[in-house]
Design a protein around this motif. Structure first.
Motif, PDB file in Angstrom:
ATOM      1  N   GLU A  16     -27.382  11.429  55.660  1.00 41.12           N
ATOM      2  CA  GLU A  16     -27.806  12.663  56.322  1.00 41.12           C
ATOM      3  C   GLU A  16     -28.224  12.379  57.766  1.00 41.12           C
ATOM      4  O   GLU A  16     -27.869  13.115  58.711  1.00 41.12           O
ATOM      5  CB  GLU A  16     -28.975  13.292  55.525  1.00 41.12           C
ATOM      6  CG  GLU A  16     -29.215  14.768  55.808  1.00 41.12           C
ATOM      7  CD  GLU A  16     -27.944  15.603  55.854  1.00 41.12           C
ATOM      8  OE1 GLU A  16     -27.128  15.522  54.908  1.00 41.12           O
ATOM      9  OE2 GLU A  16     -27.739  16.315  56.863  1.00 41.12           O
ATOM     10  N   GLY A  17     -28.952  11.264  57.937  1.00 37.49           N
ATOM     11  CA  GLY A  17     -29.369  10.849  59.282  1.00 37.49           C
ATOM     12  C   GLY A  17     -28.154  10.555  60.160  1.00 37.49           C
ATOM     13  O   GLY A  17     -28.109  10.957  61.344  1.00 37.49           O
TER      14      GLY A  17
ATOM     15  N   ASP B  78     -28.279   5.877  55.609  1.00 36.07           N
ATOM     16  CA  ASP B  78     -28.804   7.231  55.381  1.00 36.07           C
ATOM     17  C   ASP B  78     -27.731   8.210  55.852  1.00 36.07           C
ATOM     18  O   ASP B  78     -27.579   8.457  57.058  1.00 36.07           O
ATOM     19  CB  ASP B  78     -30.127   7.378  56.159  1.00 36.07           C
ATOM     20  CG  ASP B  78     -30.611   8.828  56.203  1.00 36.07           C
ATOM     21  OD1 ASP B  78     -30.107   9.636  55.381  1.00 36.07           O
ATOM     22  OD2 ASP B  78     -31.461   9.141  57.058  1.00 36.07           O
TER      23      ASP B  78
ATOM     24  N   THR C 103     -26.569   1.513  63.519  1.00 35.46           N
ATOM     25  CA  THR C 103     -27.008   2.192  62.281  1.00 35.46           C
ATOM     26  C   THR C 103     -27.296   1.169  61.177  1.00 35.46           C
ATOM     27  O   THR C 103     -26.400   0.427  60.798  1.00 35.46           O
ATOM     28  CB  THR C 103     -25.926   3.190  61.793  1.00 35.46           C
ATOM     29  OG1 THR C 103     -25.626   4.094  62.853  1.00 35.46           O
ATOM     30  CG2 THR C 103     -26.392   3.946  60.558  1.00 35.46           C
TER      31      THR C 103
ATOM     32  N   GLN D 124     -26.468  13.732  61.372  1.00 32.22           N
ATOM     33  CA  GLN D 124     -27.183  14.404  62.472  1.00 32.22           C
ATOM     34  C   GLN D 124     -26.950  13.690  63.811  1.00 32.22           C
ATOM     35  O   GLN D 124     -26.738  14.329  64.843  1.00 32.22           O
ATOM     36  CB  GLN D 124     -28.684  14.462  62.156  1.00 32.22           C
ATOM     37  CG  GLN D 124     -28.997  15.494  61.070  1.00 32.22           C
ATOM     38  CD  GLN D 124     -30.450  15.470  60.632  1.00 32.22           C
ATOM     39  OE1 GLN D 124     -31.282  14.789  61.242  1.00 32.22           O
ATOM     40  NE2 GLN D 124     -30.737  16.212  59.578  1.00 32.22           N
ATOM     41  N   ARG D 125     -26.963  12.357  63.738  1.00 36.26           N
ATOM     42  CA  ARG D 125     -26.762  11.599  64.994  1.00 36.26           C
ATOM     43  C   ARG D 125     -25.329  11.772  65.479  1.00 36.26           C
ATOM     44  O   ARG D 125     -25.066  11.843  66.687  1.00 36.26           O
ATOM     45  CB  ARG D 125     -27.095  10.126  64.777  1.00 36.26           C
ATOM     46  CG  ARG D 125     -28.603   9.936  64.575  1.00 36.26           C
ATOM     47  CD  ARG D 125     -28.932   8.574  64.039  1.00 36.26           C
ATOM     48  NE  ARG D 125     -28.623   7.533  64.997  1.00 36.26           N
ATOM     49  CZ  ARG D 125     -28.433   6.255  64.688  1.00 36.26           C
ATOM     50  NH1 ARG D 125     -28.502   5.887  63.419  1.00 36.26           N
ATOM     51  NH2 ARG D 125     -28.166   5.370  65.614  1.00 36.26           N
TER      52      ARG D 125
END
Lengths: 298, 223
Positions: free
Chosen positions: A139-140, A137, A90, A143-144
């Protein structure tokens, strides 16, 4: 005895010499300025300490986040590895690590004691994440995480940080408000003392007017005297306040907020601004009172 | 120098003076007489702008008093020497400092020689350092006169200057006022003491103004 002490002849001299030294207004002004500046030193200390605290809390929590991973015992290690692997890929994550059982036990110790049988409890795994300057990020990442480990929750400390920083900021505001209130109270008290002094010297003022004194000259006599008194009191009050703050318990790891109340480094210079400020307040308050009273005494 | 034109003054609804006109020319000497409460002190207070007329016009050195700012009034009073019956001093300052007040408040330097000469003139040279509460009535009156003239005023206004002193001292004060008039000062003395006015007859050409029924009249022939 006819001969009095010869103070000075005629002609020029400090304007305040023409006003007789007046009794209670003299010490009242000095005492008021001293007491107010003494309190003001603590208000400044409170304000600065709150500011420091807000900055520290904000900085300490802003760069970190925690992933809380809940999974069945047989899935825990697999999902932990998955999350760690995901974090390593990430962008914006500077470092990360999973807390081991000992560290987690220590975190719970204040609530459950040192003998907590952690292995028998369905404890979530905690993973500490430190972001770099760019940040990730969030939010990203959420989700992951949901895809990789459905039981993982990203906590970026916003819920904790905001109220703490807000509380510290409010405390700081309270300190500033206290300083303003103390200044206003001092101005009010000095105005009252100046009015009392002017009223007590009405006869002196009448004599001065008969010989052609302007209002500005008469006012100057009182303003100079009250300003000097306020400055003297404020110097004593500031010194006493600084000693008081210096005697507060030193800040330590377990000291909490109160132990951090005080000045740090150049902050010790801030209270030195208070005596001149008090003198300015006294100057303005007495000048205003003097001109108003002189108009009344016409 | 000082002129009243149809001046009226009242306080609390009561009229004290009405239709008062007078003119003090440079170098003149006037007595203002009348019974107690007739308004002599009021006329003097109007003449140095401590009071403002309710109607009419008062000119001080060719300026309407109503047009004077507070600073203008202060500057005008430096041209007027004022002596009161109950002459007030700053009790914490010695006589020399009290006499020098007109210079002090005007923030002007003065010559100590002048002060000594003035104290000699009023016979108080030995009381240079005395505090005002230690002075007798006559000494206070003479000191007040000295303070009134030290700044070199154009006009001397004296309100019952002999009210608290014996006859000998009254004559001495009168002599000082006459001397000032001979030096070119305009003098207005408010007094109810007719003997003093009669005594002045031999020394100065003075006009006598009498206040009666709220108005000023010229009292008989000039002395």
């Amino acid at each position: 005895m006819r001969a009095g002490a010869s103070r000075r002849g005629r002609g020029q001299g400090p304007a305040d010499e023409i006003v007789p030294p007046s009794g209670h207004t003299a010490w009242l002004t000095t005492f008021t300025a001293g007491a107010m500046v003494f309190l003001c030193v603590f208000a400044v200390a409170l304000s600065l300490a709150s500011g420091r605290l807000a900055a520290r809390w904000s900085a300490a929590l802003a760069q970190t986040a925690t992933i809380r991973l809940s999974a069945p015992p047989e899935q825990m290690q697999i999902q932990t590895d998955g999350v760690l692997s995901l974090l390593s890929e990430t962008p914006g994550v500077a470092s990360f690590r999973a807390l081991d059982d000992t560290e987690q036990r220590k975190l719970l110790e204040p609530w459950f004691g040192p003998d907590l049988p952690l292995e028998d409890l369905p404890m979530p795994r905690l993973i500490e994440v430190v972001e770099d300057a760019q940040g990730y990020d969030d939010e990203g990442l959420r989700q992951r995480l949901a895809a990789e480990a459905p039981g993982a929750v990203l906590d970026d400390h916003t819920r904790w940080r905001q109220p703490l920083v807000e509380a510290a900021s409010r405390l700081r505001l309270l300190g500033v408000l206290s300083i303003l209130l103390i200044g206003a109270a001092m101005a009010a008290m000095i105005t009252l003392a100046a009015n009392a002094s002017l009223a007590a010297n009405a006869e002196v003022i009448r004599v001065l007017r008969l010989v052609g004194a302007k209002d500005s000259y008469i006012a100057r006599a009182f303003v100079r005297r009250f300003t000097i008194r306020a400055l003297t009191g404020a110097l004593v009050g500031a010194c006493a306040g600084l000693v008081g703050v210096a005697m507060l318990p030193a800040a330590g790891p377990a000291g909490g907020f109160l132990a951090g109340l005080g000045f740090s480094g150049v902050e010790w210079l801030w209270p030195l601004l208070l005596p001149p400020l008090a003198a300015i307040v006294a100057f303005l308050a007495t000048r205003r009172a003097a001109f108003a009273k002189l108009k009344e005494l016409t | 120098m000082i002129a009243f034109e149809n001046v009226a003054y009242g306080y609390g609804g009561a009229s004290l003076l009405s239709d008062v006109s007078l003119r003090l020319l440079p170098g003149s000497f006037h007595f203002l007489t009348g019974p107690s409460g007739a308004g002599k002190s009021t006329v003097l207070k109007l003449a140095y702008a401590e009071l403002m007329p309710t109607s009419g016009r008062i000119s001080l050195f060719d300026r309407d008093v109503r047009s004077l700012s507070r600073d203008d009034v202060a500057r005008t009073r430096r041209r007027i020497g004022i002596v009161h019956q109950d002459c007030k001093f700053l009790d914490h300052l010695p006589l020399s400092a009290n006499l020098g007040l007109p210079f002090t408040v005007a923030e002007r330097e003065s010559d100590p020689q002048d002060l000594r000469a003035l104290l000699d003139w009023v016979g108080l040279s030995q009381l240079h350092d005395a505090l005002p509460p230690t002075l007798s009535g006559g000494e206070r009156q003479r000191a007040a006169l000295a303070r009134a003239v030290i700044g070199g005023p154009d006009v001397i206004l004296a309100d019952e200057p002999t009210g608290n002193v014996d006859w000998d001292m009254s004559l001495r004060l009168l002599a000082l006022l006459v001397e000032l008039n001979r030096m070119g000062k305009t003098v207005l003395v408010a007094t109810h003491d007719l003997n003093l006015i009669r005594q002045a007859k031999s020394q100065v050409s003075a006009r006598v103004l009498r206040i009666a029924q709220q108005r000023i009249q010229v009292a008989g022939a000039d002395l």
